[in-house]
Design an enzyme around this catalytic site. Structure first.
Site, PDB file in Angstrom:
ATOM      1  N   GLU A  42      50.861  41.847  38.258  1.00  0.00           N
ATOM      2  CA  GLU A  42      50.149  41.864  36.974  1.00  0.00           C
ATOM      3  C   GLU A  42      50.402  40.592  36.167  1.00  0.00           C
ATOM      4  O   GLU A  42      49.508  40.082  35.513  1.00  0.00           O
ATOM      5  CB  GLU A  42      50.534  43.110  36.151  1.00  0.00           C
ATOM      6  CG  GLU A  42      49.978  44.409  36.724  1.00  0.00           C
ATOM      7  CD  GLU A  42      48.451  44.431  36.813  1.00  0.00           C
ATOM      8  OE1 GLU A  42      47.781  43.697  36.067  1.00  0.00           O
ATOM      9  OE2 GLU A  42      47.926  45.193  37.651  1.00  0.00           O
ATOM     10  N   TYR A 125      47.931  45.213  27.758  1.00  0.00           N
ATOM     11  CA  TYR A 125      47.281  45.443  29.049  1.00  0.00           C
ATOM     12  C   TYR A 125      48.321  45.597  30.171  1.00  0.00           C
ATOM     13  O   TYR A 125      48.300  46.554  30.945  1.00  0.00           O
ATOM     14  CB  TYR A 125      46.295  44.307  29.398  1.00  0.00           C
ATOM     15  CG  TYR A 125      45.989  44.339  30.869  1.00  0.00           C
ATOM     16  CD1 TYR A 125      45.100  45.280  31.379  1.00  0.00           C
ATOM     17  CD2 TYR A 125      46.678  43.517  31.771  1.00  0.00           C
ATOM     18  CE1 TYR A 125      44.872  45.398  32.743  1.00  0.00           C
ATOM     19  CE2 TYR A 125      46.463  43.621  33.135  1.00  0.00           C
ATOM     20  CZ  TYR A 125      45.560  44.562  33.613  1.00  0.00           C
ATOM     21  OH  TYR A 125      45.360  44.683  34.954  1.00  0.00           O
ATOM     22  N   ASP A 143      41.330  45.589  30.681  1.00  0.00           N
ATOM     23  CA  ASP A 143      41.355  44.129  30.828  1.00  0.00           C
ATOM     24  C   ASP A 143      39.969  43.622  30.438  1.00  0.00           C
ATOM     25  O   ASP A 143      39.110  44.380  29.982  1.00  0.00           O
ATOM     26  CB  ASP A 143      41.744  43.719  32.255  1.00  0.00           C
ATOM     27  CG  ASP A 143      40.670  44.063  33.266  1.00  0.00           C
ATOM     28  OD1 ASP A 143      39.719  44.785  32.930  1.00  0.00           O
ATOM     29  OD2 ASP A 143      40.769  43.590  34.418  1.00  0.00           O
TER      30      ASP A 143
END
Ligand code: SF4
Length: 313
Positions: A42, A125, A143
């Site tokens: 991520e 996020y 996102d």
């Protein structure tokens, strides 16, 4: 506030999940729910294209297979391992987050989004993505792709760049979660990446088209017509090149230096810009200072010149 009818939401979930079942991208970080691997993927995906991250992810995990291994490394080494990814301060924040988790949380990455957001480099996020993809929590993930897809489906948009405010989409995303949250969040991301793209949405092939408020905006549009000029954000430049690229070149020059050696700013200047002249030194100093502030680079005081190196830390 957007409050879609339950029957519409159910039909949408069914269509999009069925589409995802046949079209999902086989990405390495989707084969694991190990919190450390999810964290690394991520952070990498924050500002780097999926195809580039696919290439780098395995190398990075091979070099740092655990949070403990990452926490033990120096800033200089993690920046070296980050080569080719850009935005090197992400590597620093990732290493710093690993150290905090080792020192303060016994090596266990938190599952709570509020706790995750306290760690360096982890925003709303990323915290939600870790909570969902690593810990299976029923939380939304929004996102840029998902924000676009949900904006278009639930409100008729005037042009391809119209978006609903982020907070409104977070609320909506939380309200329409199905049972299989992991798959749903990944499916919305893939839909945004492959079908409901920023400039040329492929409404004709979209599993949501019969339920989408914006489908008529894009349907039957000739390729290329969907592009609408938007005011370009001005990016700080020097000699026709964005400053962030110059920053990247400085880090690249320092990556090539052996071990803990340092190099003078003038030498850095000549390495990154063949026509570098003495009057450009103040510009180079400002760039170096911004990298020092981010913890990527360290200053070494030499007798007559300023030398820099990758931060040891
Ligand atoms: S129908 Fe078109 S605008 Fe609506 S979600 Fe699908 S691709 Fe996007």
């Amino acid at each position: 506030m957007l409050k879609p009818r339950p029957s519409r939401v159910n039909a949408l979930q069914k269509n999009i999940l069925r589409w995802y079942g046949k079209n999902s991208r086989q990405l390495p970080w989707r084969k694991t729910n190990d919190p450390y691997r999810v964290l690394v993927s991520e952070i990498m995906l924050q500002q780097t294209q999926v195809s580039r991250v696919e290439q780098k992810f395995h190398h990075f995990i091979k070099q740092y297979p655990t949070l403990r291994a990452l926490a033990r490394t120096s800033r200089a080494d993690v920046v070296r391992a980050w080569q080719g990814m850009g935005y090197n301060n992400r590597a620093i924040r990732l290493r710093d987050a690993a150290r905090i988790v080792m020192e303060e949380r016994d090596g266990r990455l938190p599952s709570d989004t509020a706790q995750l957001e306290k760690l360096p480099g982890i925003g709303r996020y990323t915290a939600h993505a870790i909570a969902c993809f690593a810990y299976g929590q029923k939380v939304p993930v929004v996102d840029v792709n998902i924000r676009r897809v949900l904006s278009r489906i639930f409100r008729k948009m005037n042009n391809v760049f119209d978006l609903k405010p982020a907070d409104e989409i977070w609320e909506l995303a939380a309200r329409i979660l199905p049972e299989n949250v992991y798959m749903w969040n990944q499916a919305l991301m893939d839909l945004g990446a492959a079908i409901c793209t920023a400039q040329k949405p492929l409404c004709e092939s979209c599993p949501a088209s019969n339920l989408c408020s914006s489908r008529t905006l894009y349907k039957n549009r000739a390729p290329g017509n969907a592009r609408i000029r938007r005011s370009k954000k001005s990016e700080p430049m020097y000699a026709g090149i964005p400053q962030r690229f110059w920053r990247g070149r400085i880090v690249e020059a320092l990556r090539k230096v052996n071990g803990e050696d340092s190099i003078s700013l003038t030498k850095v200047g000549r390495t990154i810009k063949p026509d570098f002249a003495a009057h450009e030194l103040p510009w180079l100093k400002r760039l170096a200072q911004s990298l020092i502030r981010d913890g990527v680079v360290e200053r070494v005081k030499a007798s007559r010149t300023t030398k820099i190196m990758l931060a040891k830390g």
